[in-house]
Design an enzyme around this catalytic site. Structure first.
Site, mmCIF file in Angstrom:
data_model
loop_
_atom_site.group_PDB
_atom_site.id
_atom_site.type_symbol
_atom_site.label_atom_id
_atom_site.label_comp_id
_atom_site.label_asym_id
_atom_site.label_seq_id
_atom_site.Cartn_x
_atom_site.Cartn_y
_atom_site.Cartn_z
ATOM 1 N N LYS A 195 6.721 6.951 -1.864
ATOM 2 C CA LYS A 195 5.416 6.598 -1.295
ATOM 3 C C LYS A 195 4.443 7.728 -1.604
ATOM 4 C CE LYS A 195 3.638 6.289 3.410
ATOM 5 N NZ LYS A 195 3.858 5.665 4.698
ATOM 6 N N THR A 196 3.279 7.371 -2.110
ATOM 7 C CA THR A 196 2.308 8.403 -2.434
ATOM 8 C C THR A 196 0.901 7.855 -2.255
ATOM 9 O OG1 THR A 196 1.888 10.158 -4.019
ATOM 10 C CG2 THR A 196 2.052 7.954 -4.931
#
Ligand code: R5P
Length: 292
Positions: free
Chosen positions: A203-204
């Protein structure tokens, strides 16, 4: 006892039809074991290859975040529209009915609060509890460049090892410190390190300039974190760009549950992610649903 002769008559081997061996639909995940793939296929919709994760785990370091004061009242009505819920075991056990069919991504790192250095986390959930809770992935915060960078990376690699033993994927969540540049160069570094060290998906945050280089250089799926609350059209535009530039979906919290109409917003996000709807049309949908 079946009739032996009749069974012989009924046998059909389809000798002229080769058995199909399909590849797994998710980027970089084909070599995983069946249980891992099955769990990932409950997070990511196999039809679109994407997910709408609803992140409501913020309380694990900042207490009753705006919009999450009463998860039973504010969040449970959104659940039917999400593919996956990302949350802590405390909220899962105390508030979420076990009859939900959405997959669960469990926050398993913790140990700090907003009053202290956030990167000083440990693994805060035993693998047995993740198994007991039937989760589809375990989320660990990774602070690349942070004060406790090494510790947070090792937290993640430990979860990858333990999760692999039981077929549970690890989601690496790239955390950005207050003073760090949030640019494509940083996110290429952070996501690639997590993937190289075994994270099953990452996740970014979205960056306007060069996000496609982040997704291209990361060998496993990326989901976009929402970040601070934006006007609804801006948040839908960001989600749209992220998936069009290679993200396999979103893991959004505040931009959904702090919206004026969270139920309308999650459906608009879903339209962008799963139906490739334009931001403008998704915003129309948001306004229509909001006024119903
Ligand atoms: C925060 O540390 C949590 O991992 C949240 O799940 C994450 O920040 C996503 O939520 P938001 O879209 O509100 O940024």
């Amino acid at each position: 006892m079946p009739d032996v002769d009749e069974m012989k008559e009924g046998k059909k081997y389809y000798t002229d039809v080769p058995q199909q061996t399909e590849g797994f639909f998710l980027k970089g995940s084909n070599a995983l074991d069946w249980g891992m793939k099955n769990r990932l296929a409950r997070i990511f919709n196999p039809k679109t290859g994407r997910t709408v994760m609803l992140a409501v785990d913020h309380g694990y370091f900042q207490g009753p975040t705006t919009g999450l004061e009463r998860i039973d009242i504010n969040i449970l009505p959104l659940v039917p529209y999400a593919d996956t819920l990302m949350l802590t075991r405390g909220i899962l056990r105390s508030i979420v009915p076990p009859s939900v069919s959405q997959s669960i991504v469990l926050r398993v790192s913790g140990g700090t609060s907003i009053l202290k250095e956030l990167s000083n986390e440990e693994i805060a959930v035993d693998i047995e509890d993740s198994i007991r809770l039937n989760v589809c992935a375990m989320a660990v915060q990774v602070f690349i460049g942070g004060e406790y960078e090494r510790q947070s990376i090792i937290n993640m690699t430990k979860m990858v090892d333990i999760g692999t033993r039981y077929g549970i994927p690890t989601l690496a969540v790239t955390a950005v410190g207050k003073d760090m540049a949030k640019d494509a160069r940083y996110f290429r570094l952070a996501t690639r390190i997590c993937a190289e060290l075994g994270a099953h998906y990452i996740k970014t945050y979205y960056v306007e300039d060069g996000f496609e280089t982040v997704t291209a250089s990361c060998p496993v799926p990326i989901v976009m974190a929402g970040g601070k609350k934006l006007p609804e059209l801006d948040a839908l535009t960001m989600a749209c760009r992220a998936v069009q530039e290679g993200a396999a979906g979103v893991d959004m919290g505040r931009n959904i549950f702090q919206s004026e109409s969270p139920v309308a917003m999650i459906q608009a996000v879903k339209a962008v992610v799963h139906d490739n709807e334009t931001p403008a049309k998704a915003f129309d949908l948001y306004n229509t649903l909001k006024n119903e």
